[in-house]
Design a protein around this motif. Structure first.
Motif, PDB file in Angstrom:
ATOM      1  N   GLN A   6       0.817  -1.206   0.000  1.00 29.47           N
ATOM      2  CA  GLN A   6       0.000   0.000   0.000  1.00 29.47           C
ATOM      3  C   GLN A   6       0.853   1.261   0.000  1.00 29.47           C
ATOM      4  O   GLN A   6       1.857   1.368   0.702  1.00 29.47           O
ATOM      5  N   ASP A   7       0.457   2.218  -0.865  1.00 24.75           N
ATOM      6  CA  ASP A   7       1.068   3.546  -0.988  1.00 24.75           C
ATOM      7  C   ASP A   7       2.511   3.525  -1.479  1.00 24.75           C
ATOM      8  O   ASP A   7       3.189   4.567  -1.466  1.00 24.75           O
ATOM      9  N   LYS A   8       3.000   2.395  -1.925  1.00 26.28           N
ATOM     10  CA  LYS A   8       4.352   2.314  -2.474  1.00 26.28           C
ATOM     11  C   LYS A   8       4.331   2.619  -3.976  1.00 26.28           C
ATOM     12  O   LYS A   8       3.295   2.491  -4.631  1.00 26.28           O
TER      13      LYS A   8
ATOM     14  N   TRP B 130      -5.199   0.531  -3.532  1.00 26.07           N
ATOM     15  CA  TRP B 130      -4.142   0.330  -2.539  1.00 26.07           C
ATOM     16  C   TRP B 130      -3.005   1.343  -2.683  1.00 26.07           C
ATOM     17  O   TRP B 130      -2.347   1.672  -1.708  1.00 26.07           O
ATOM     18  N   SER B 131      -2.753   1.789  -3.898  1.00 21.69           N
ATOM     19  CA  SER B 131      -1.692   2.780  -4.116  1.00 21.69           C
ATOM     20  C   SER B 131      -2.018   3.625  -5.339  1.00 21.69           C
ATOM     21  O   SER B 131      -2.330   3.085  -6.411  1.00 21.69           O
TER      22      SER B 131
ATOM     23  N   GLU C 120       0.263   5.674  -6.552  1.00 20.90           N
ATOM     24  CA  GLU C 120       1.546   5.924  -7.212  1.00 20.90           C
ATOM     25  C   GLU C 120       1.860   4.772  -8.170  1.00 20.90           C
ATOM     26  O   GLU C 120       2.667   3.890  -7.878  1.00 20.90           O
TER      27      GLU C 120
END
Length: 300
Positions: A141-143, A165-166, A168
């Protein structure tokens, strides 16, 4: 020669649960497995209550330990080479060493997958590249992630799911063109996309750090998701005459009954689509319930 009540092909969560359920229903069961389970490359499996973060190998060993408590369940570490049915009733299951006979058959062989054509991608799969966000999205998540798919439709679907979940994200279709329509969707979400071939994945011990494109451009990423293609490792269902839906899914009812009497299907191999441990186990339970119910009706 001993005749079992049911032979189960495959000892993933579906097969193990089916064997346990039938064993506890006082049926003689033989289950075959050759240790080619699809999730063995994964370090941790998730989403099964009381078993979250368990390794697939540990899950299987615990399942086999449960089966060992029942003398009427027999586990065979062997590859099934052929299955035939005589007179529309008894099944003969053949391994290299021996043949076994059973009244019922549950196909729980799962499925295999082929990866996008990226050099050495299998070294990263299961460590930093995955196929199921529901299984591994929490850890990523967020990676900064990359979506790798040989085709824009698969890429778009996976991107939509992973975006939860992300945010990016980058998309790489590895040499396959992206339609203008999908490009506009990705641009609207400010998701960069790359159509050129992937030259190399960089990282240490399977943990991704960069994705190098054919042009030499390097994309810094910490992990990602791929869209593999799925296939059955055998053609037992077709050979035995089971009807398929759209050449993929085995046609079954809610209790796993196929179009051929006394043959049942459960798990990923039934739908030829990825599933979770808990859903596959539930499929195995239902197929076992269907098989036992049919035997009860026949014997009463």
């Amino acid at each position: 020669m001993m005749q079992y009540d049911c032979a189960i092909i495959g000892a993933g969560p579906a097969g193990l649960e089916a064997a346990l359920t039938l064993g506890r229903a006082r049926r003689t069961v033989i289950i075959f497995d050759n240790d080619t389970n699809r999730n063995k490359v994964t370090r941790e499996a998730h989403g099964f209550i009381t078993r979250d973060q368990i390794s697939p190998s540990t899950f299987r060993e615990l399942g086999k330990r449960d089966l060992a408590n029942y003398s009427n369940i027999h586990y065979m570490n062997a590859t099934v080479e052929a299955i035939t049915q005589s007179n529309g009733s008894i099944f003969e299951v053949k391994t290299k060493e021996k043949s076994y006979h059973a009244k019922r058959l549950i196909l729980a062989t799962g499925m295999h997958e082929s990866y996008p054509e990226v050099p050495e991608i299998q070294l990263f799969y299961g460590k930093s590249l995955f196929s199921c966000p529901y299984c591994d999205g929490w850890e990523l998540q967020d990676k900064p992630l990359i979506i790798i798919a040989d085709g824009d439709e698969h890429a778009l679907h996976l991107t939509k799911v992973v975006y939860h979940w992300s945010k990016e994200l980058m998309v790489a279709t590895n040499g396959y063109p992206i339609s203008n329509e999908i490009k506009e969707v990705l641009k609207h979400k400010k998701i960069p996309f790359y159509e050129e071939k992937i030259k190399k994945l960089h990282g240490d011990d399977g943990y991704l750090t960069e994705v190098e494109l054919k042009s030499g451009e390097k994309l810094k990423r910490s992990g990602g998701f791929i869209a593999p293609l799925f296939f059955r490792a055998n053609s037992f269902a077709q050979q035995l005459g089971c009807e398929l839906k759209s050449d993929l899914e085995i046609d079954t009812d809610i209790l796993g009954r196929t179009s051929v009497k006394n043959i049942y299907a459960a798990g990923e191999g039934q739908e030829l689509a990825p599933s979770s441990l808990i859903l596959s186990a539930a499929d195995g339970y239902k197929a076992a319930y269907g098989a036992n119910s049919d035997m009860i009706e026949e014997e009463f």
